[in-house]
Write a protein that holds these residues in place. Structure first.
Motif, PDB file in Angstrom:
ATOM      1  N   TYR A  37       0.843  -5.312   4.204  1.00 43.53           N
ATOM      2  CA  TYR A  37       1.495  -4.932   2.949  1.00 43.53           C
ATOM      3  C   TYR A  37       0.490  -4.762   1.809  1.00 43.53           C
ATOM      4  CZ  TYR A  37       4.364  -5.226  -1.245  1.00 43.53           C
ATOM      5  OH  TYR A  37       4.940  -4.988  -2.472  1.00 43.53           O
ATOM      6  N   PHE A  38      -0.347  -5.784   1.601  1.00 44.31           N
ATOM      7  CA  PHE A  38      -1.276  -5.665   0.479  1.00 44.31           C
ATOM      8  C   PHE A  38      -2.366  -4.638   0.766  1.00 44.31           C
ATOM      9  CE2 PHE A  38       0.946  -9.509  -0.799  1.00 44.31           C
ATOM     10  CZ  PHE A  38       1.207  -9.172  -2.123  1.00 44.31           C
ATOM     11  N   PHE A  40      -1.636  -1.796   2.187  1.00 48.96           N
ATOM     12  CA  PHE A  40      -0.930  -0.582   1.762  1.00 48.96           C
ATOM     13  C   PHE A  40      -0.943  -0.451   0.235  1.00 48.96           C
ATOM     14  CE2 PHE A  40       3.140   1.485   0.572  1.00 48.96           C
ATOM     15  CZ  PHE A  40       2.952   2.714   1.183  1.00 48.96           C
ATOM     16  N   ILE A  41      -0.628  -1.580  -0.460  1.00 46.74           N
ATOM     17  CA  ILE A  41      -0.624  -1.572  -1.929  1.00 46.74           C
ATOM     18  C   ILE A  41      -2.034  -1.250  -2.451  1.00 46.74           C
ATOM     19  CG2 ILE A  41      -0.376  -3.055  -3.978  1.00 46.74           C
ATOM     20  CD1 ILE A  41       2.274  -2.231  -2.915  1.00 46.74           C
ATOM     21  N   VAL A  44      -2.566   2.346  -2.272  1.00 47.09           N
ATOM     22  CA  VAL A  44      -1.829   3.028  -3.339  1.00 47.09           C
ATOM     23  C   VAL A  44      -2.603   2.912  -4.657  1.00 47.09           C
ATOM     24  CG1 VAL A  44       0.251   2.915  -4.769  1.00 47.09           C
ATOM     25  CG2 VAL A  44       0.449   2.776  -2.291  1.00 47.09           C
ATOM     26  N   ALA A  45      -3.186   1.713  -4.887  1.00 45.62           N
ATOM     27  CA  ALA A  45      -3.865   1.483  -6.159  1.00 45.62           C
ATOM     28  C   ALA A  45      -5.248   2.132  -6.209  1.00 45.62           C
ATOM     29  CB  ALA A  45      -3.983  -0.020  -6.418  1.00 45.62           C
ATOM     30  N   PHE A  46      -5.979   2.083  -5.085  1.00 46.34           N
ATOM     31  CA  PHE A  46      -7.389   2.490  -5.139  1.00 46.34           C
ATOM     32  C   PHE A  46      -7.696   3.794  -4.408  1.00 46.34           C
ATOM     33  CE2 PHE A  46      -7.593  -2.205  -5.508  1.00 46.34           C
ATOM     34  CZ  PHE A  46      -8.169  -2.275  -6.763  1.00 46.34           C
ATOM     35  N   LYS A  48      -5.685   6.800  -3.738  1.00 41.99           N
ATOM     36  CA  LYS A  48      -4.601   7.778  -3.775  1.00 41.99           C
ATOM     37  C   LYS A  48      -4.914   9.062  -2.997  1.00 41.99           C
ATOM     38  CE  LYS A  48      -1.947   6.334  -7.776  1.00 41.99           C
ATOM     39  NZ  LYS A  48      -2.516   5.434  -8.755  1.00 41.99           N
ATOM     40  N   LEU A  51      -4.197   8.713   0.736  1.00 45.07           N
ATOM     41  CA  LEU A  51      -2.779   8.740   1.090  1.00 45.07           C
ATOM     42  C   LEU A  51      -2.189  10.144   0.937  1.00 45.07           C
ATOM     43  CD1 LEU A  51      -1.400   5.395  -0.370  1.00 45.07           C
ATOM     44  CD2 LEU A  51      -2.098   5.906   1.948  1.00 45.07           C
ATOM     45  N   ALA A  52      -2.804  10.963   0.084  1.00 46.29           N
ATOM     46  CA  ALA A  52      -2.289  12.320  -0.117  1.00 46.29           C
ATOM     47  C   ALA A  52      -2.719  13.260   1.001  1.00 46.29           C
ATOM     48  CB  ALA A  52      -2.766  12.861  -1.462  1.00 46.29           C
ATOM     49  N   GLY A  63       0.301   8.992   3.538  1.00 44.93           N
ATOM     50  CA  GLY A  63       1.015   7.932   2.827  1.00 44.93           C
ATOM     51  C   GLY A  63       2.416   7.720   3.370  1.00 44.93           C
TER      52      GLY A  63
END
Lengths: 102, 560
Positions: A37-38, A40-41, A44-46, A48, A51-52, A63
């Motif tokens: 989970y973290f 994944f987070i 998302v935070a670092f 992007k 994930l795109a 993502g």
């Protein structure tokens, strides 16, 4: 519960074996879930752009695939735990209880 | 289960009646849509009142009232837990978020889901083994009951209050929009029904209302997702491609966007979502409605499955709404300049995406069904919250703090019912007062308080031998106060509600900081506690440890 009853359980090697196995298993699975989970987070935070990134030649992004993987992983991990806990650990608990009553 | 099928059959049978009525009125006036919704909602209310009446007949002891006599199976409880979780806010809110920004909606769903495995691995069975009716039973197992119950009841009531306000205001607005009812009437109807469910039917009625609603919501959402995927030949790629083509933000909806602005807010939100779940009193109460630890585990397994499935559905529904609605002007209003904004111009706002999609895929009858289910969802969730609040007042505050453990059971149950009535009336008033306030932050605040007060106290009392009453009390209150203070000082309240220019607390969610404060507080004030009471509490850990691990000596909620 009387004091001797819990002292008897505390002195039983079976009890320690049960707790050791179950705690090891539960914490391992918890840490796997937290890392997934973290992780994944953190992406998302670092990360992007990562994930795109497109997968499979269409518009579907990495993502979205990873997000679904996290959801499925959460469900599978609970299944894995319940399977072992309702089988092996409950049998050990039942034996421990039977031993205490005899 | 039989009762459930009966209600489902009843709903199916009368659906045709509603349809006939809809066809009759449909040519005259668009209000006909609302009649279908109102008829279906009335059926839901009649069915659940019938269940409440039966439950009231069977509810005698405190165990019946708080824990449905321990007679709920793992599968039923899994559905009920999932029902508590699948609120109207998460159904309409997350599908609306996906509609507006695509991928970002997924971040929320995942956060709401991943708390469950951790609850299962570390908390569920210990909770069942140690507790009786509320999570305060667990925390006060070896700690001094009076102070711990004051703390847990405060934590419970604060969480319930914020969550209830958000639900009541949401309910009022939603019903205004869907049924054309006055805001105040809507809030009063919700308030009265939840009082009736809880005060007469206790946990048994609350659970069955939740189970029925969960089945209806899952069925409705499944149908919508099926219809969306059907249009694209069951190819998600084709659906995504069409969404990218019609969405104003185009390909940006497939990647993380502005929702998570900085890493600290992201991690803080993640912590609040993950561990807040493990501190929500109405969810924790559900673990005492099953017979043993094995059933408690099964409930989390089923609940995780239903919730995971539900979030995948909301994701498809959100994307479906993009593809079905954005090309159809009839779902939009133009702004003053006559331009249609394809995101914010949606009739009723982006939270209505799922509602409009139901019209697009299933016509006015299905719109009526989804509207009725949305209303039922709010009702079921507020009933669960009311019961948790009422139990905190009667079982924790009255029985342990005021009557010092000498309360008789019948009186305790009467006080609980009375509390349910009072909480219901207060909720109606709060719903009225907050009508025009921005309450979106309140669910986040409820989760932050649950993660920073209830969860640390519960976890430390069960896992750490060194935890003492003084440590838990000070640490728990520090977590509670810091969480509330940081939310008040953050942008959502300080700037958007109170109107100040600059937020004092820079992040959106306080959990990272308030949870740290709570855990460090519990540790520090326990470590430095050298009283005789503390020594006794540490010595009591062994007995608690044996019982939490094996269930030996655990009380069953059954009355023998």
């Amino acid at each position: 519960m009387s004091d001797d009853a819990h002292l008897r359980v505390l002195n039983s090697p079976q009890f320690h074996e049960l707790v050791r196995r179950r705690a090891g298993f539960a914490w391992t699975l918890s840490i796997i879930m937290l890392v997934i989970y973290f992780g994944f987070i953190a992406l998302v935070a670092f990360a992007k752009p990562l994930l795109a990134m497109k997968v499979g030649g269409g518009v579907t992004s990495l993502g979205i695939v990873l997000g679904l993987v996290v959801i499925v992983a959460a469900f599978l991990l609970t299944g894995i735990y319940v399977r072992r806990a309702n089988g092996e650990f409950d049998e050990m608990t039942a034996r421990l209880k039977a031993e205490q009553q005899s | 289960m039989r009762r459930l099928l009966w209600v489902a059959a009843l709903l199916a049978a009368t659906g045709t009646v509603a349809h006939a009525a809809g066809a009759l009125e449909g040519q005259v006036d668009r209000q006909a849509l609302n009649w279908a919704a109102i008829v279906m909602f009335l059926l839901f209310v009649l069915g659940t009142l019938g269940i409440t009446w039966r439950a009231a007949m069977q509810t005698r002891s405190a165990a019946d009232f708080y824990a449905a006599g321990g007679g709920i199976t793992g599968f039923q409880n899994g559905l009920a837990i999932a029902g508590d979780y699948m609120s109207a806010a998460s159904f309409l809110g997350i599908s609306g978020l996906v509609f507006a920004s695509g991928f970002d909606g997924l971040i929320y769903s995942i956060g709401f889901l991943v708390g469950w495995p951790v609850i299962l691995f570390l908390i569920a069975e210990r909770l069942r083994n140690l507790g009786k009716f509320t999570f305060a039973d667990v925390a006060s197992f070896r700690l001094e009951p009076t102070s711990i119950r004051i703390l847990s009841a405060t934590g419970t009531l604060v969480v319930v209050a914020f969550y209830l306000i958000a639900q009541m205001v949401g309910a009022g607005k939603l019903i205004q929009l869907l049924f054309g009812l006055e805001y105040l009437y809507a809030v009063v109807i919700v308030g009265i029904l939840m009082i009736v469910y809880v005060a007469f039917g206790g946990m048994k009625a609350t659970t069955w209302v939740q189970i029925i609603k969960a089945c209806l919501l899952l069925a409705g959402a499944s149908f919508m997702a099926f219809m969306v995927l059907w249009r694209f030949g069951f190819s998600p790629e084709a659906m995504f491609a069409e969404a990218v083509r019609v969405h104003p933000r185009a390909d940006a909806i497939m990647a993380p966007g502005a929702l998570v602005s900085d890493p600290v807010s992201a991690i803080s939100l993640g912590l609040a979502l993950m561990f807040g779940t493990a501190g929500l009193p109405h969810i924790l109460m559900r673990f005492f409605t099953v017979s043993d630890a094995q059933a408690a585990r099964k409930s989390v397994f089923y609940a995780t499955g239903f919730i995971a499935y539900f979030y995948i559905l909301t994701f498809i529904i959100g994307f479906g709404a993009i593809t079905f609605l954005m090309t159809d002007d009839s779902f939009y209003t133009a702004d003053a300049a006559g331009v249609i904004n394809r995101i914010t111009g949606l009739l009723g706002g982006t939270n209505m995406a799922a509602i409009h999609l139901s019209t697009a895929v299933g016509g006015s009858l299905f719109l009526g069904f989804i509207s009725a289910v949305a209303f039922a969802t709010i009702l079921a969730v507020v009933a669960g919250l009311t019961l948790a609040g009422a139990s905190a007042v009667s079982h924790d505050l009255y029985a342990e703090v005021i009557a010092r453990g000498r309360a008789d059971e019948q009186k305790e149950v009467r006080i609980s019912k009375l509390s349910a009535v009072v909480i219901g009336i207060v909720a109606i008033m709060l719903g009225y007062v907050f009508e025009n306030q921005n309450v979106a932050f309140m669910v986040g605040l409820a989760f932050a308080v649950a993660a920073s007060c209830n969860f640390p106290v519960l976890l430390m009392s069960v896992f750490w031998k060194g935890a003492t009453t003084r440590g838990s009390l000070i640490g728990g209150f520090l977590g509670l106060i810091s969480a509330v203070a940081m939310v008040v000082l953050s942008k959502a309240v300080w700037v958007q509600t109170l109107g100040f220019a600059q937020a004092i607390f820079p992040y959106d969610n306080p959990a990272l900081f308030s949870m740290t404060i709570a855990f460090v507080g519990i540790w520090f004030f326990s470590k430095t506690d050298t009283s005789a009471q503390a020594a006794k509490e540490k010595a009591g850990f062994d007995a608690q440890y044996v019982r939490s691990e094996t269930g030996i000596g655990a009380s069953s909620a059954h009355v023998h």
